[in-house]
Every structure is written in structure tokens, then in C-alpha cells.
Design a protein around this motif. Sequence first.
Motif: not given
Length: 81
Positions: A37-48, A52-61
Motif C-alpha cells: 500500500t502507498v506509504g507503507t514499508y516492510i522492515y526485514k532483518t536478514l542473515d547475510s 534467511e529472513v530473521i525478522r519481518q515487520f509487519p509480519r507476513e500474516e
Amino acid sequence: MTAPSQSAASGDFNEGRARQEAEQAARYRLIIEEGPTVGTYIYKTLDSTTGEVIRQFPREEVLKLSESGGYAAGALIDTSA
């Protein structure tokens, strides 16, 4: 011959621990992507190392719910009596 002082021994331990924590922290990367959606962002912490995606906000669900037509902020909790 004298034994090493306690402060020197603990200093070595603290330096080793700090180095280990720094190496572990350098292993992760923060990725910020534009959301569905316009104006929304997804924050992911990746194991370089593994990618692997360690955490994601907001969650996939939550992202899946937001893409459905009936979702609104706060709609996950029914507060009616």
C-alpha cells in the motif's frame, strides 16, 4: 613469577566478548522495502550469510490480511461486547 591481575584477565574476556558480539551484529542486515500500500514499508532483518529472513515487520500474516478487502487497522481484535 606473578599471576596476571584479575582486571587484566577480565579485560581480555570483555574484549573477546565485545569482538564476538560485533562479528555477530555485522552478520545481519536491515532491508527496508516499500509495502503493498502507498506509504507503507516492510522492515526485514536478514542473515547475510544464509539469506534467511530473521525478522519481518509487519509480519507476513498481517501483510496478507491487509491485501484482502475486508481488513482495516485494528480489525484483528473484536472489541464489541
